[in-house]
Design an enzyme around this catalytic site. Structure first.
Site, short mmCIF file in Angstrom:
data_model
loop_
_atom_site.label_atom_id
_atom_site.label_comp_id
_atom_site.label_asym_id
_atom_site.label_seq_id
_atom_site.Cartn_x
_atom_site.Cartn_y
_atom_site.Cartn_z
N GLU A 1 26.76 76.09 66.78
CA GLU A 1 25.44 76.38 67.40
C GLU A 1 25.32 75.28 68.60
O GLU A 1 24.26 75.73 69.51
CB GLU A 1 24.17 75.66 66.59
CG GLU A 1 23.87 76.78 65.55
CD GLU A 1 23.49 78.10 65.76
OE1 GLU A 1 22.98 78.12 66.93
OE2 GLU A 1 23.47 79.17 65.05
N GLU B 1 40.66 71.31 48.95
CA GLU B 1 39.95 70.09 49.41
C GLU B 1 40.94 68.75 48.67
O GLU B 1 40.65 67.60 49.17
CB GLU B 1 38.62 70.02 48.68
CG GLU B 1 38.58 69.78 47.20
CD GLU B 1 37.29 69.58 46.61
OE1 GLU B 1 37.00 68.80 46.06
OE2 GLU B 1 36.21 70.48 47.33
#
Length: 306
Positions: A88, A119
């Protein structure tokens, strides 16, 4: 049992929510009410760490002013929220895509489906930071609900070795990553309604904190004027109209006049405002913005007042 195993066991135990043991047996309205009530506590938890967030904002902004970049690193929900916030920044603040980047365990594939085993990979985080040329001028923000995700810990460790600025964001109080990073933002949102599902309150807290970090850092970099996105990229009709309203409001002119100014500078509000307020042409406005990328519009307009 090793210290690491003990720590993991304690963390898992803390995930169980004793207040929602009957959750699946509730009527639907009671279910959503329980979630809503839990969500309502998140802002209060974050309020307790606002000084830490502000301190991190100022430190990050200083690095970026010197040409550094901001990297978010996370796995699962944390990584997806990192991608969302970094994506954004270019349209909202007119930044180059390289200024704010995200590193998610599992890469682009992990945005659309769970890649849970990645992960635990420490080398994957390091390899990605090496690939992107991380250096001492940069900032790495590690995001992990519990603060113990190996992928994220490795990113912070590697950044520390290079002398980069490091920030840890955890949401169940301080975790292992909090002890490693230079700055620690560690609210405790409490156990989830659905025990262990950190996409819920922890995810909401991470979204709120990342929004604070990026917005306030961009404010410190001069990319906000009052509460207006003066560097917004007008890439669609809605944003074209928004750019016109921004210029109209700052310059106190009608939208048609604002549109005429914007057309001369590729619909960049800051440059259009400078043209009008300083009575200069499009090239002069463009040169000012290029030469002073981190100068607030208020300071750019001081020449008019003098």
């Amino acid at each position: 049992m090793s210290l690491a195993e003990n720590t993991l066991s304690d963390c898992l135990q803390n995930e169980f929510n004793q207040e929602t043991l009957q959750f699946s047996r509730l009527e639907t309205l009671a279910m959503v009410s329980a979630i809503n009530q839990a969500d309502g506590t998140v802002a209060g938890a974050i309020q307790t760490v606002l000084p830490a967030i502000a301190e991190a904002v100022d430190a990050i902004a200083e690095r970026l002013k010197q040409g550094g970049r901001l990297f978010y690193a996370g796995a699962g929900t944390s990584g997806r929220l990192a991608v969302l916030d970094s994506a954004e920044c270019p349209p909202t603040f007119g930044t180059a895509p390289e200024m704010v980047q995200s590193i998610i365990a599992g890469g682009q594939e992990a945005m659309l489906k769970a890649v849970e085993n990645i992960e635990d990979s420490t080398q994957a985080a390091i390899d990605e930071l090496i690939k992107r040329g991380l250096c001492e001028k940069d900032v790495v923000v590690g995001i992990a609900a519990s603060g113990r995700t190996p992928f994220t810990l490795a990113a912070i460790d590697y950044a520390n070795q290079l002398g980069a600025l490091t920030v840890a964001i955890t949401t169940r109080g301080r975790g292992l990553i909090s002890e490693v990073a230079r700055f620690a933002i560690a609210p405790d949102v409490g156990p989830e309604v659905l025990s262990g599902s950190t996409r819920m309150k922890s995810g909401t807290a991470q979204k709120m904190i990342l929004g604070m970090l990026s917005t306030c850092v961009m404010g410190r970099l001069g990319r906000i004027h009052t509460n207006l996105m003066v560097d917004v990229v007008a890439s669609n009709i809605k944003l074209l109209r928004r750019a016109e309203r921004i210029v109209g409001e700052v310059c106190m002119i009608d939208t048609q006049t604002a549109a005429n100014l914007l057309k001369q500078v590729d619909y960049h509000p800051r440059r259009a405002i400078l043209m009008h307020e300083l009575n200069i042409n499009a090239q002069q406005a463009t040169d000012i913005v290029s030469q002073h990328p981190h100068t607030a519009l208020d300071d750019m307009l001081k020449t008019k007042q003098s």
